[in-house]
Design an enzyme around this catalytic site. Sequence first.
Site, PDB file in Angstrom:
ATOM      1  N   ALA A  26      38.165   8.411 -30.683  1.00 44.66           N
ATOM      2  CA  ALA A  26      38.651   9.266 -29.596  1.00 44.66           C
ATOM      3  C   ALA A  26      40.025   8.783 -29.162  1.00 44.66           C
ATOM      4  O   ALA A  26      40.294   7.577 -29.140  1.00 44.66           O
ATOM      5  CB  ALA A  26      37.691   9.237 -28.408  1.00 44.66           C
ATOM      6  N   GLU A  27      40.899   9.744 -28.803  1.00 43.91           N
ATOM      7  CA  GLU A  27      42.274   9.395 -28.448  1.00 43.91           C
ATOM      8  C   GLU A  27      42.364   8.515 -27.212  1.00 43.91           C
ATOM      9  O   GLU A  27      43.384   7.860 -26.999  1.00 43.91           O
ATOM     10  CB  GLU A  27      43.107  10.655 -28.209  1.00 43.91           C
ATOM     11  CG  GLU A  27      43.262  11.558 -29.406  1.00 43.91           C
ATOM     12  CD  GLU A  27      42.337  12.756 -29.349  1.00 43.91           C
ATOM     13  OE1 GLU A  27      42.833  13.886 -29.364  1.00 43.91           O
ATOM     14  OE2 GLU A  27      41.101  12.547 -29.274  1.00 43.91           O
ATOM     15  N   ASN A  28      41.318   8.513 -26.390  1.00 44.98           N
ATOM     16  CA  ASN A  28      41.380   7.675 -25.190  1.00 44.98           C
ATOM     17  C   ASN A  28      41.098   6.206 -25.482  1.00 44.98           C
ATOM     18  O   ASN A  28      41.170   5.375 -24.580  1.00 44.98           O
ATOM     19  CB  ASN A  28      40.430   8.190 -24.104  1.00 44.98           C
ATOM     20  CG  ASN A  28      38.991   8.254 -24.570  1.00 44.98           C
ATOM     21  OD1 ASN A  28      38.710   8.590 -25.705  1.00 44.98           O
ATOM     22  ND2 ASN A  28      38.061   7.944 -23.686  1.00 44.98           N
TER      23      ASN A  28
END
Length: 220
Positions: free
Chosen positions: A49-51
Amino acid sequence: MGLGIDIRHRIARRAAQEIEEGMVVNLGIGIPSLIPNYLPSSMYVMFHAENGIVGMGPSPEAGNEDENLCNAAGYPVTTVTGASYCDSATAFAMIRRGKVDMTVLGALEVSERGDLANWIVPGKRVPGMGGAMELAQKVNKVVVLMNHTSKTGEPKLVKECRLPLTSKQCVDIIITDRAVFEVQPNGLLLKEMMAPYTIDDILQSTEAAVVIAEDVKIIS
């Protein structure tokens, strides 16, 4: 109309079949975030996930959520053995260096050539395209999950995208509430249909050029 809960899970279940052992897979918000619930527990996959999480697991049981552990959409997730955390810059560096094998994204429109439009609706305020542009350009395989038609019944699989593009000729597989397509040079190859839809139903609700596979599978 929007997708019902059962249909969303049906699409996620089918999308899970595109994932292979050992992959690093990025999941977009919405239906893609349901995919970890439909993988065999024995399959080793690292969800990205990009987070800043690599190694997301299924959704936690009610009451066992960790407020500090969420996916890119902010919904609670679990982690698998070997999971790691990083800042968002490092997560994007993994994408840009080609370290992510597959991404599963939502879409507003997809053209018959595999052009993707998934980040803005004219007249509506949105936060931005997030990581979609990098993912569509740099990830080895792009799978799109989407409604087959708009709320007014207009086709979302089109000859030319009318909305601003995220990326050109990037989509490999499209899974809708009606069918599964593979993007090919001569159009969209219809490989599977979701019951109770028929080939005629799908052709009438698709503007893009469609090639029908010899052995179209029915998903019951």
